[in-house]
Design an enzyme around this catalytic site. Structure first.
Site, short mmCIF file in Angstrom:
data_model
loop_
_atom_site.label_atom_id
_atom_site.label_comp_id
_atom_site.label_asym_id
_atom_site.label_seq_id
_atom_site.Cartn_x
_atom_site.Cartn_y
_atom_site.Cartn_z
N HIS A 47 29.01 50.78 45.57
CA HIS A 47 28.43 51.31 44.33
C HIS A 47 28.27 52.83 44.40
CE1 HIS A 47 27.82 47.54 42.20
NE2 HIS A 47 27.52 47.00 43.37
N ALA A 138 36.98 36.34 45.25
CA ALA A 138 36.06 36.49 46.38
C ALA A 138 35.73 37.96 46.64
CB ALA A 138 36.65 35.86 47.63
N ASP A 192 40.19 49.55 44.61
CA ASP A 192 40.94 48.35 45.00
C ASP A 192 42.45 48.60 44.96
OD1 ASP A 192 38.40 47.47 44.86
OD2 ASP A 192 38.72 46.05 43.22
P1 ADP Z 1 39.56 39.13 42.77
O1 ADP Z 1 38.21 39.49 43.27
O2 ADP Z 1 40.26 38.22 43.71
O3 ADP Z 1 40.39 40.30 42.37
P2 ADP Z 1 39.75 38.56 39.96
O4 ADP Z 1 39.01 37.62 39.08
O5 ADP Z 1 39.71 40.00 39.64
O6 ADP Z 1 39.30 38.26 41.45
O7 ADP Z 1 41.30 38.16 39.96
C1 ADP Z 1 41.69 36.83 40.14
C2 ADP Z 1 42.76 36.48 39.10
O8 ADP Z 1 43.98 37.18 39.43
C3 ADP Z 1 43.15 35.02 39.11
O9 ADP Z 1 42.30 34.26 38.29
C4 ADP Z 1 44.56 35.09 38.54
O10 ADP Z 1 44.55 35.24 37.14
C5 ADP Z 1 45.10 36.38 39.14
N1 ADP Z 1 45.82 36.12 40.39
C6 ADP Z 1 45.49 36.55 41.62
N2 ADP Z 1 46.39 36.14 42.55
C7 ADP Z 1 47.34 35.44 41.88
C8 ADP Z 1 48.54 34.77 42.24
N3 ADP Z 1 48.96 34.72 43.50
N4 ADP Z 1 49.25 34.15 41.27
C9 ADP Z 1 48.84 34.20 39.99
N5 ADP Z 1 47.73 34.81 39.58
C10 ADP Z 1 46.97 35.43 40.49
#
Ligand code: ADP
Ligand code: MG
Length: 406
Positions: A47, A138, A192
């Protein structure tokens, strides 16, 4: 692969050969290109980004793979080994798709490449296959990995590429961030995507998110591992709580500016803080600002400690970061606290803290090799006793940023 359609479970490794076979099974022909982009973990500096401060993330050896082959149909076909949905979009109809479609992370990158680089054009269709082994949602940025891998592939396919590698990687991060804002609706900072693009094996990135100046700092942890523990908590830092924190920090800046003009909280040293804290009348804003000023100092100290090989001190700073995020910034919550507080009790743990936005997601800990099994057993059972949830543990390797594999 039995893990297909599970983003939440375990970290699996597929070889490039297995991915090739998966592509052939999906599309009946070989992929022409394959790319990888990593997820990331932030070691310290939480943050601080939107307060003008620095962060200290590193790229992980797990992330997102993308395999592509052009087609003659002028359509984009999207498949993922992690998701049941498939999509087919005409190349002249690129726009955000409804229902949080996962292809938005790819479509957004293509649209933004075209907007930022008018010479870049999508002139043919492609068959795409994604595979990810970052547990999604996560806080390890599976979405940034997906964006950066797509930006890497499609800047090249669409005919724009910077010859300066460092500038090119920064641009890939900016494309990914714009995609996250516009196609996923998440107003994230640059950390990120930057870590995914600029990561370097066995190095962390000391990054000023405002100026995007950065330094790769070697992470030499002899006999010590970076262990990531997943809360699997359904809670996350929602946009309301995030926006509240942003507003509270702005209020602190306004009130401090009456006695010492500043633009960002990160401009204040801890000495300055003692002089100006009295100017903040709002008790919540004061706590938030105290976290930011302390965290900026801790992050700088942690970088110095790492350079000097003072890993024990680095670990203490990580723990102090968690305490501040718990007590002053109030973004930890019972699950992250249960994990960190159990970790602190294990002999051989140098430090442990939440990482990412907070409430759910993961902790990151420095654990001596010989203590890893005890760590997993003790933290796992304490966590389950307190929350009823099962934690997952990943021993992280610090990997490279985005790269072409074939
Ligand atoms: P994170 O903290 O992992 O970035 P987010 O909610 O920002 O969590 O992103 C997760 C989303 O990204 C998933 O719900 C999906 O829509 C997309 N995503 C991530 N990895 C994949 C993948 N290998 N194939 C398809 N979609 C993916
Ligand atoms: Mg994300």
């Amino acid at each position: 692969m039995c893990e297909i359609y599970h983003l939440h479970l375990i970290i699996t490794i597929m070889t490039t050969q297995e991915l090739q076979i998966a592509f052939e099974e999906a599309y009946g022909r070989k992929a022409e290109k394959m790319y990888f982009a990593p997820g990331r973990v932030n070691l310290i500096g939480e943050h601080t980004d939107y307060n003008g401060g620095c962060v200290f993330p590193c790229a992980l050896s797990f992330g997102a793979w993308l395999l592509i082959a052009p087609n003659t149909d002028k359509v984009l076909r999207f498949k993922s080994l992690n998701m049941p949905q498939t999509y087919e979009i005409a190349i002249d109809k690129i726009a955000p798709q409804p229902d949080r479609a996962w292809c938005n992370y790819s479509l957004g990158c293509m649209a933004i490449i075209a907007r930022r680089h008018p010479e870049a054009k999508l002139e043919q269709g492609y068959d795409l296959l994604y595979y990810g082994n970052v547990p999604a949602g996560a806080g390890l940025s599976s979405s940034a990995a997906m964006e950066v891998v797509t930006a890497r592939a499609f800047t090249e396919e669409m005919g724009w590429k910077d010859t300066d590698d460092k500038a090119y990687r920064t641009e890939l991060a900016l494309i990914g961030q714009a995609c996250e804002h516009e196609y996923a609706g998440v107003m994230c900072g640059i950390m990120d995507q930057f870590a995914s693009a600029q990561g370097k094996k066995d190095h962390a990135i000391y990054l000023n998110c405002d100026t995007m100046e950065f330094e790769h700092v070697p992470v030499k942890l002899e006999g010590i591992k970076v262990v990531i523990t997943n809360t699997h908590s359904p809670h996350h830092l929602d946009s309301g709580a995030y926006n509240d924190r942003v507003r509270q920090c702005q209020l602190a800046v306004e009130q401090i500016s009456k006695v010492k003009p500043i633009k960002n909280l990160a401009e204040l040293t801890e000495e300055d803080w003692r002089e100006v804290e009295g100017a903040i009348s709002d008790p919540i804003a004061k706590k938030r600002a105290r976290h930011v000023v302390g965290e900026v100092a801790r992050t700088a100290d942690a970088v110095e400690a790492l350079k000097k090989g003072e890993i024990a001190y680095f670990g203490e700073l990580m723990t102090a970061s968690h305490v501040s995020l718990r007590d002053d910034y109030e973004v930890t919550g019972p699950e992250l606290d249960a994990l960190a507080e159990a970790a602190w009790q294990v002999e051989g743990v140098l430090g442990s803290r939440m990482t990412g936005g907070g409430f759910g997601g993961c902790t990151v800990s420095l654990v001596k090799d010989e203590a890893i099994e005890t760590f997993k057993a003790f933290v796992g059972s304490e966590y389950e006793k307190k929350t009823g949830l099962k934690a997952d543990f990943y021993v992280a390797e610090i990997g490279d940023g985005v790269k072409a594999l074939i």
